[in-house]
Design a protein around this motif. Structure first.
Motif, mmCIF file in Angstrom:
data_model
loop_
_atom_site.group_PDB
_atom_site.id
_atom_site.type_symbol
_atom_site.label_atom_id
_atom_site.label_comp_id
_atom_site.label_asym_id
_atom_site.label_seq_id
_atom_site.Cartn_x
_atom_site.Cartn_y
_atom_site.Cartn_z
ATOM 1 N N UNK A 239 -42.027 4.046 -15.019
ATOM 2 C CA UNK A 239 -42.378 5.433 -15.361
ATOM 3 C C UNK A 239 -41.923 5.781 -16.787
ATOM 4 N N UNK A 240 -40.666 5.507 -17.096
ATOM 5 C CA UNK A 240 -40.137 5.899 -18.405
ATOM 6 C C UNK A 240 -40.604 4.966 -19.514
ATOM 7 N N UNK A 241 -40.873 3.720 -19.176
ATOM 8 C CA UNK A 241 -41.449 2.814 -20.171
ATOM 9 C C UNK A 241 -42.825 3.330 -20.591
ATOM 10 N N UNK A 242 -43.630 3.771 -19.621
ATOM 11 C CA UNK A 242 -44.964 4.303 -19.924
ATOM 12 C C UNK A 242 -44.860 5.583 -20.725
ATOM 13 N N UNK A 243 -43.991 6.497 -20.295
ATOM 14 C CA UNK A 243 -43.833 7.753 -21.039
ATOM 15 C C UNK A 243 -43.351 7.478 -22.466
ATOM 16 N N UNK A 244 -42.446 6.519 -22.621
ATOM 17 C CA UNK A 244 -41.970 6.173 -23.957
ATOM 18 C C UNK A 244 -43.074 5.613 -24.831
ATOM 19 N N UNK A 245 -43.881 4.710 -24.276
ATOM 20 C CA UNK A 245 -44.997 4.138 -25.044
ATOM 21 C C UNK A 245 -45.986 5.207 -25.478
ATOM 22 N N UNK A 246 -46.240 6.162 -24.606
ATOM 23 C CA UNK A 246 -47.220 7.200 -24.938
ATOM 24 C C UNK A 246 -46.716 8.157 -26.017
ATOM 25 N N UNK A 247 -45.429 8.108 -26.329
ATOM 26 C CA UNK A 247 -44.927 8.865 -27.483
ATOM 27 C C UNK A 247 -45.511 8.307 -28.787
ATOM 28 N N UNK A 248 -45.817 7.002 -28.802
ATOM 29 C CA UNK A 248 -46.388 6.383 -30.001
ATOM 30 C C UNK A 248 -47.851 6.743 -30.188
ATOM 31 N N UNK A 249 -48.516 7.060 -29.094
ATOM 32 C CA UNK A 249 -49.930 7.410 -29.184
ATOM 33 C C UNK A 249 -50.635 7.163 -27.861
ATOM 34 N N UNK A 250 -51.844 7.666 -27.757
ATOM 35 C CA UNK A 250 -52.645 7.509 -26.545
ATOM 36 C C UNK A 250 -52.984 6.039 -26.326
ATOM 37 N N UNK A 251 -52.996 5.622 -25.058
ATOM 38 C CA UNK A 251 -53.290 4.226 -24.723
ATOM 39 C C UNK A 251 -54.058 4.153 -23.411
ATOM 40 N N UNK A 252 -54.935 3.156 -23.332
ATOM 41 C CA UNK A 252 -55.600 2.824 -22.076
ATOM 42 C C UNK A 252 -54.606 2.078 -21.195
ATOM 43 N N UNK A 253 -54.837 2.080 -19.882
ATOM 44 C CA UNK A 253 -53.965 1.387 -18.943
ATOM 45 C C UNK A 253 -53.797 -0.082 -19.271
ATOM 46 N N UNK A 254 -54.883 -0.725 -19.670
ATOM 47 C CA UNK A 254 -54.808 -2.150 -19.991
ATOM 48 C C UNK A 254 -53.868 -2.390 -21.167
#
Length: 190
Positions: free
Chosen positions: A4-19
């Motif tokens: 959960x937090x890895x995904x939220x952290x990554x999305x701080x860098x920008x929008x991303x597709x699930x893949x």
């Protein structure tokens, strides 16, 4: 660390597709913690349901196309609370090879040497990639740069240890006596 937090952290860098999220976690986070990749897509669905991330469909030439996931303000707040908390555990170095290594003495010496050679080649390739990527990681800010440097140092240290282990195994004339090991384990209460 949870997915959960890895995904939220990554999305701080920008929008991303699930893949892209899955690929990034596999490539850059697996050395930090054990990732269950089957959790990524259900977690994305859960985060979307909780309002922490969102995805939108975009009409492009009459066909609905998914837009990448983006973090919401509620997601940023949840992530900020997690950042303020204490870490779950201390750092644990994980490499599946180490489990095999501890038992190599029960097998053939030639196979042990071949496995060590294979690991040395693997870590040499990883070290080359890490060194090549350092310039790029430095552009992502201080914390990413420092973590990339730690990865580089771990890689160098493990490679040094593998080479030393290989030399010692090659020099070793003794085999493992299973009866002696059983006796030692019994003495230690194992």
């Amino acid at each position: 660390m949870s997915v959960k937090y890895a995904i939220l952290g990554l999305l701080h860098y920008g929008d991303m597709h699930g893949y892209r999220i899955k690929a990034h976690l596999e490539e850059h986070f697996s050395f930090m913690w054990s990732i269950n990749y089957g959790q990524i897509y259900p977690c994305l669905k859960q985060l979307d349901g909780e309002g922490l991330i969102r995805k939108q469909a975009v009409d492009r030439n009459g066909a609905m196309e998914r837009k990448p996931y983006s973090i919401t303000e509620a997601g940023r707040e949840a992530f900020a609370r997690w950042l303020e908390g204490s870490p779950e555990r201390t750092l644990v170095f994980r490499d599946p090879f180490l489990l095999r290594f501890v038992f190599l003495g029960f097998g053939r010496k030639e196979r042990a040497l071949a496995l060590l050679d294979e690991q040395i080649r693997t870590y040499q390739r990883l070290l080359g990639r890490r060194r090549d990527n350092m310039k790029r990681w430095r552009r992502h800010g201080l914390y990413v740069k420092l973590l990339a440097e730690l990865g580089l140092l771990f890689n160098e240290a493990f490679l040094t240890w593998l080479k030393r282990a290989r030399k010692e195994v090659a020099r070793n004339k003794e085999g493992v006596d299973p009866a002696e090991l059983k006796r030692l384990f019994a003495e230690e209460g194992l």
